[in-house]
Design a protein around this motif. Sequence first.
Motif, PDB file in Angstrom:
ATOM      1  N   THR A 119       0.850  -1.202   0.000  1.00 47.59           N
ATOM      2  CA  THR A 119       0.000   0.000   0.000  1.00 47.59           C
ATOM      3  C   THR A 119       0.878   1.242   0.000  1.00 47.59           C
ATOM      4  OG1 THR A 119      -1.753  -1.134   1.232  1.00 47.59           O
ATOM      5  CG2 THR A 119      -1.817   1.274   1.193  1.00 47.59           C
ATOM      6  N   ARG A 164      -2.187  -1.291  -3.609  1.00 49.84           N
ATOM      7  CA  ARG A 164      -3.228  -0.353  -3.198  1.00 49.84           C
ATOM      8  C   ARG A 164      -2.664   1.063  -3.060  1.00 49.84           C
ATOM      9  NH1 ARG A 164      -4.303  -4.740   0.749  1.00 49.84           N
ATOM     10  NH2 ARG A 164      -6.078  -5.967  -0.014  1.00 49.84           N
ATOM     11  N   ASP A 209      -9.456  -0.010   2.809  1.00 50.67           N
ATOM     12  CA  ASP A 209      -8.062   0.439   2.869  1.00 50.67           C
ATOM     13  C   ASP A 209      -7.869   1.527   3.909  1.00 50.67           C
ATOM     14  OD1 ASP A 209      -7.438  -1.355   0.905  1.00 50.67           O
ATOM     15  OD2 ASP A 209      -7.360   0.112  -0.719  1.00 50.67           O
TER      16      ASP A 209
END
Length: 301
Positions: A93, A118, A146
């Motif tokens: 991420t 992400r 998220d």
Amino acid sequence: MTLQTLGFIGLGVMGEPMCANLAAKSGARVLCHDLDAAPMRRLAERGAVPADSLRALAHEASVVFLCLASAQAAESVVEALAEAWQGSGGVRTVVDMGTTSVLATRRMAERLAQAGHRFVDAPVARMPAAAIAGTLSIMAGGTAEDVSALMPHFRCMGSDITHCGGTGAGQVVKILHNTVLFEAVQSLAEAMAVARAHGVDGAVLLDAIELGSADSRAARVQGREALLPRHYPEGRFATRYALKDVSLALELAQAVGLEAAMARETASTLRRTIDAGWGDRYYPALYELVSAAPPRDAAND
């Protein structure tokens, strides 16, 4: 249980204390990287681990926070991270905590999504003192899943976290937040200039504003600390950064066919302030352009 490793890239006025708080409070191993070695040395004394290169940081970190000065820098770093993670397995991420154009934000999100990773945009508001204290306002854009997963990390750096919507929504809210503030400061600067030209003390004007319906944080912070004493130190939010943010707001308005006349006027004033030599000074220096008083010399201030 394996200790999570976080990365933080961009250790400027805001990024360095944000990284320090993440290292102190997250319970994770925090790697840090910047082109300037000095903040990395300081952060090493506060529990973060300097990474010699972006690739070295990417190799270990599962979540990487960015706090960079431009969209170009952020996109370059995201591309480098995507390349470093190619074929490594696992989902990573990237969290962009700088103020970045919405178009660039969506390009970065798409680039990482194509690689199976992400992206969350989470720009911050408030002063450097809030970055040090861990009391920033964080405006996040991304999926609910998220953003929720990042909440423990956000709470290390901020006291108020707002999920603004999908990808890019955090940037939209931050850009507009800043633009409203800059417009308010220009309005205060003009009012103070007119008051002083008519023999009214600026402090009296601010006292009256703060007792009435026009009271605002801008009056109590930028008004008191900068406009009243005509004090615009370096190291605070610079005029050139303010112009960048208002320009991003104008891009948003243009995309939906809105004129945004107030933002356009503020952008013009900020641009003239930069041209007059105040580009690296705290942005309330725009007072020197709207004031009836003789201008001060930025070079000798």
